[in-house]
Write a protein that holds these residues in place. Structure first.
Motif: not given
Ligand SMILES: Cc1ncc(COP(=O)(O)O)c(C=O)c1O
Length: 376
Positions: A86-88, A91-92, A226-227, A232-233
């Protein structure tokens, strides 16, 4: 509903002396999963290092998982936990014009922690449910608007096992031009998940609960189209198009969901995951689902007969395996049941009875009987 399920119980040695009903937290260890972990240890001890074999185990796990949710392996990243996945994602998405993020009151708290830590980038709002924690499709409809970037929700509630109709939710979410993220940690391994049929844009799950594996490795699905628009940070060399180019001066994200891979895979967990998913695949997920509905019926009937307060939906089609029973001193009761060799899982004010396909009716009845004795 299926009333019996032929599982070789002897493959789960703990069942010889314990009743394990804690699959919402940790499912029982299968001998093949133990053997797979030992294979890793053996290769480390005997070969020193076997990068090829270790990578193969992780890549196999990725491919098997992808097939199980009807995705392609290139749409799946290997992460270390759902929180990491979820964090990735969080950040994206900061390059997107919309800024509103909707999550639900019944999500696992980590979802709130991750998104709220990004409050400087997004407007985070919660969708609340009724007094039983049930959120209806109309609640989504009323909350999503033209500013909503993403809706994050859980397939099955960690607390009371309530299972949502994701297909209906996906229609509403996409109708407003938003993305749908699903936390499937409480459903993967006990429910059919078809990301294409449902219309899921992103999904994350780990292996520890109903998927017979360990913590330490989780998956993040991101729909192919979508990717490539996501940046992603949280990244690292495994997320690059050519990790073995050893180019420190440039970031060249990998194709599709590979860009969400980060550092060296958790190899030992990859061995466990490959074995665990192969075991699950020996069965039809629809049969597992129907059998667990039957065990839910048994748990609910037994609890009602003893006058216990059930916090889960009593319609077994609207719930996963977990039947939550109200207990004001839940963690104490969990410990007391453990002394009787009955493993259940406490959360806040409930004891969760969460069987898997290796459990039998009698396991549930015994657990509820003992629980009722402690409560009364
Ligand atoms: C639905 C759900 N999501 C997420 C988590 C936490 O996942 P992780 O520890 O892999 O971040 C849990 C753990 O119980 C869970 O039940």
């Amino acid at each position: 509903m299926i009333k019996t399920f032929k599982t070789p119980r002897e493959k789960f040695p703990i069942l010889n002396n314990k009743i394990q009903l804690s699959s919402c937290s940790q499912s029982a260890l299968h001998v093949e999963v133990k053997n797979a972990i030992n294979r890793y240890v053996h290769s480390w001890e005997e070969e020193g290092m076997d990068w090829e074999g270790w990578m193969t185990a992780c890549e196999n796990a990725r491919s098997i998982f992808a097939k199980m949710i009807n995705a392609s392996p290139s749409e799946v990243a290997i992460v270390s936990s759902v929180s990491h996945g979820v964090s990735s994602i969080a950040t994206s998405l900061s390059n997107k014009a919309r800024k509103k993020v909707l999550i639900t009151d019944f999500d696992f708290p980590t979802i709130g922690h991750v998104w709220l830590s990004h409050s400087d980038q997004y407007d985070i709002e919660f969708i609340g449910g009724n007094e039983n924690g049930i959120i209806g499709v109309e609640d989504y409809l009323n909350s999503i608007d033209e500013e909503t970037l993403i809706v994050g929700t859980s397939h099955v509630s960690y607390y009371n096992g309530y299972k949502q109709d994701l297909k209906e939710i996906a229609k509403v979410v996409h109708g407003k031009g938003s993305y749908l993220f699903v936390d499937a940690y409480q459903s993967f391994g006990q429910s059919i998940i078809d990301v294409n049929e449902i219309g899921i844009d992103m999904l994350s799950t780990g292996l520890q609960k109903y998927a017979l594996g360990t913590p330490g490795l989780a998956f993040l699905y991101v729909k192919q189209d979508l990717a490539k628009s996501l940046v992603p940070k949280i990244t690292g060399w495994f997320g690059q198009s050519n990790p073995f180019g050893f180019d420190i001066k440039n970031v060249n994200y990998g194709e599709h969901a590979k860009r969400f891979d980060t550092g060296t895979f958790p190899m030992i967990n990859g061995f466990a995951a490959e074995a665990a998913l192969n075991i699950l695949n020996q069965y039809q997920m629809s049969d597992i689902e129907k059998y667990l509905q039957h065990l839910s019926r048994v748990a609910i009937d037994e609890a009602e007969e003893r006058g216990l307060l059930i916090k889960s939906p009593t319609d077994v089609e609207k719930k996963g395996s977990n039947t939550a029973i109200y207990v004001n001193n839940a963690s104490e009761v969990e410990h007391r049941l453990r002394e009787k060799n009955i493993l259940v899982s406490a959360r806040n004010d409930v004891i969760r009875i969460a069987p898997h396909f290796y459990n039998e009716e009698e396991d549930i009845k015994k657990a509820v009987r003992e629980l009722a004795r402690f409560i009364n």
